[in-house]
Design a protein around this motif. Structure first.
Motif, PDB file in Angstrom:
ATOM      1  N   GLU A  25     -24.415   1.166   1.384  1.00  0.00           N
ATOM      2  CA  GLU A  25     -25.024   0.629   0.163  1.00  0.00           C
ATOM      3  C   GLU A  25     -26.120  -0.381   0.491  1.00  0.00           C
ATOM      4  N   GLU A  26     -25.843  -1.260   1.455  1.00  0.00           N
ATOM      5  CA  GLU A  26     -26.847  -2.251   1.854  1.00  0.00           C
ATOM      6  C   GLU A  26     -28.057  -1.570   2.493  1.00  0.00           C
ATOM      7  N   LYS A  64     -31.966 -11.857  -9.286  1.00  0.00           N
ATOM      8  CA  LYS A  64     -30.770 -11.105  -9.675  1.00  0.00           C
ATOM      9  C   LYS A  64     -29.554 -11.568  -8.873  1.00  0.00           C
ATOM     10  N   MET A  79     -26.119 -13.187 -10.350  1.00  0.00           N
ATOM     11  CA  MET A  79     -24.778 -12.647 -10.086  1.00  0.00           C
ATOM     12  C   MET A  79     -23.824 -13.741  -9.623  1.00  0.00           C
ATOM     13  N   TYR A  95     -20.577 -15.124 -11.685  1.00  0.00           N
ATOM     14  CA  TYR A  95     -19.255 -15.036 -11.059  1.00  0.00           C
ATOM     15  C   TYR A  95     -18.566 -16.403 -11.031  1.00  0.00           C
ATOM     16  N   ILE A 148     -26.885  -8.566  -3.204  1.00  0.00           N
ATOM     17  CA  ILE A 148     -26.520  -7.892  -4.453  1.00  0.00           C
ATOM     18  C   ILE A 148     -25.417  -6.869  -4.204  1.00  0.00           C
ATOM     19  N   GLU A 149     -25.571  -6.097  -3.136  1.00  0.00           N
ATOM     20  CA  GLU A 149     -24.556  -5.085  -2.812  1.00  0.00           C
ATOM     21  C   GLU A 149     -23.257  -5.739  -2.354  1.00  0.00           C
ATOM     22  N   GLN A 150     -23.360  -6.851  -1.649  1.00  0.00           N
ATOM     23  CA  GLN A 150     -22.171  -7.575  -1.218  1.00  0.00           C
ATOM     24  C   GLN A 150     -21.397  -8.136  -2.417  1.00  0.00           C
ATOM     25  N   LYS A 201     -21.166  -6.892  -5.306  1.00  0.00           N
ATOM     26  CA  LYS A 201     -20.459  -5.796  -5.968  1.00  0.00           C
ATOM     27  C   LYS A 201     -19.094  -5.531  -5.320  1.00  0.00           C
ATOM     28  N   LYS A 202     -18.943  -5.947  -4.068  1.00  0.00           N
ATOM     29  CA  LYS A 202     -17.718  -5.700  -3.309  1.00  0.00           C
ATOM     30  C   LYS A 202     -16.782  -6.914  -3.276  1.00  0.00           C
TER      31      LYS A 202
END
Length: 359
Positions: free
Chosen positions: A10-11, A33, A37, A41, A237-239, A241-242
């Motif tokens: 994903e990254e 963005k 996030m 959070y 951003i991808e991190q 999401k996890k």
């Protein structure tokens, strides 16, 4: 695996897609963005990302009004970046011992260390833990002495106080790190969170040469270049999401260690409220530490000695005996803690520890 960053396809895809856009790479929309996030959070009003977690602490304290010559109370057990962050601009870190149960600042010792020069308390939430005395006691103490409360939450993304507020958002300003071993990583990176509009505005100026606004060369104060990059933001951003899954997995890892080693009196865990907080490392106090390390290393299992007392580090060499910090320096050990560890691997590590103490 003692600890390692966790990146995936994903990254890689996110960076590739960004590079196809022919962007300038310097911070812009993806950085915004990523900041949004984190703010959502944690529940913080403002989030500002910078190039690393040490700088985020430096800017947090500067924006809160700490100046050269001021004293900032910091724990004697912490990563050396904590005191270095204020030393960088001439403030003086004052070292105070920590609680045995949590490795967070001992509030009674903090109270005793306050002088007319003290301007801030830097509360490090060690391994995502909060102090036994509670954060409200620190808020009250800071208010009583007109001090700023800075939360060094480098190890605490995904950890909350029992009342549901995210660690790092309760003091005047908080700081997180995204360095390689953290629960999410952008390689290097950090951020400042705050609900104070004036502090947030000053952080944004300080990280961008002291500019009065973006895209101009009018400077309202001395500032620096501590900006982020879009490539880091693509990864971040991808991190993010996890993160929710990683929080749960980190808790499962600690629980499995605790269950497997519950009968090993030579291994002692710290207090960890797993309903609210998330462990970063698996930290323990052990008997015969160096011998255990050698035994585990011979079986391909890596460990790491926990932070020694900072006042005794060659870089500082300050007088004082801090009982808990000294003890951690003698017995503290980080066991393999990577989020990628399987249950089978954890069980193998624990069997090796049990076998060592059964010899």
């Amino acid at each position: 695996m003692q600890m390692r960053p966790w990146f995936g396809d994903e990254e890689k895809k996110a960076i590739s897609e960004y590079m196809d856009e022919d962007g300038f790479i310097t911070e812009f929309k993806r950085t915004e963005k990523f900041e949004q996030m984190i703010a959502e959070y944690t529940g913080a009003k403002h989030c500002i990302v910078v190039n690393n977690g040490t700088v985020s602490l430096t800017l947090a304290t500067m924006a809160a009004g700490i100046s050269a010559g001021d004293e900032v109370i910091v724990p004697n057990f912490t990563m050396i970046a904590t005191p270095n962050s204020v030393k960088m601009y001439g403030a003086e870190p004052i070292f105070v011992d920590v609680e045995r149960e949590t490795l967070c600042l001992d509030i009674d010792k903090v109270r005793a260390a306050i002088t007319p020069k003290t301007k801030a308390i830097m509360l490090v939430t060690a391994n995502g833990r909060y102090p036994k005395s509670g954060v409200e006691a620190f808020i009250a103490l800071a208010k009583e002495h007109n001090l700023k409360l800075i939360e060094d939450s480098a190890q605490s993304l995904g950890s909350f106080y029992p009342d549901g507020r995210h660690i790092g958002t309760v003091g005047d300003v908080g700081s997180f790190s995204f360095s390689a071993p953290k629960i999410i990583s952008t390689g290097q990176g950090g951020c400042i969170v705050t609900n104070d509009d004036a502090i947030a505005a000053r952080v944004r100026r300080l990280k961008d040469f002291g500019r009065s606004g973006g895209g101009n060369d009018i400077h309202s104060e001395i500032g620096f270049n501590f900006k982020f990059t879009e490539l880091q933001a693509c990864i971040g951003i991808e991190q993010m999401k996890k993160l929710a899954w990683r929080v749960e997995r980190k808790k499962e890892i600690l629980k499995r260690y605790q269950s497997n080693l519950k009968d090993v009196t030579a291994v002692r865990f710290f207090e960890q409220d797993l309903d609210s907080t998330t462990p970063w490392f698996i930290d323990v106090m052990v008997d015969r530490r160096e011998e255990l390390q050698d035994s585990l290393k011979a079986k391909g299992i890596g460990t790491r000695v926990m932070y020694p007392p900072i006042n005794k580090q060659e870089a500082y060499q300050l007088p004082g005996e801090h009982e808990v910090s000294n003890l951690v320096g003698e017995e503290g050990l980080w066991l393999p803690s990577a989020g990628q560890l399987t249950d089978k691997e954890i069980d193998r590590i624990c069997r090796a520890i049990i076998e060592f103490y059964d010899e």
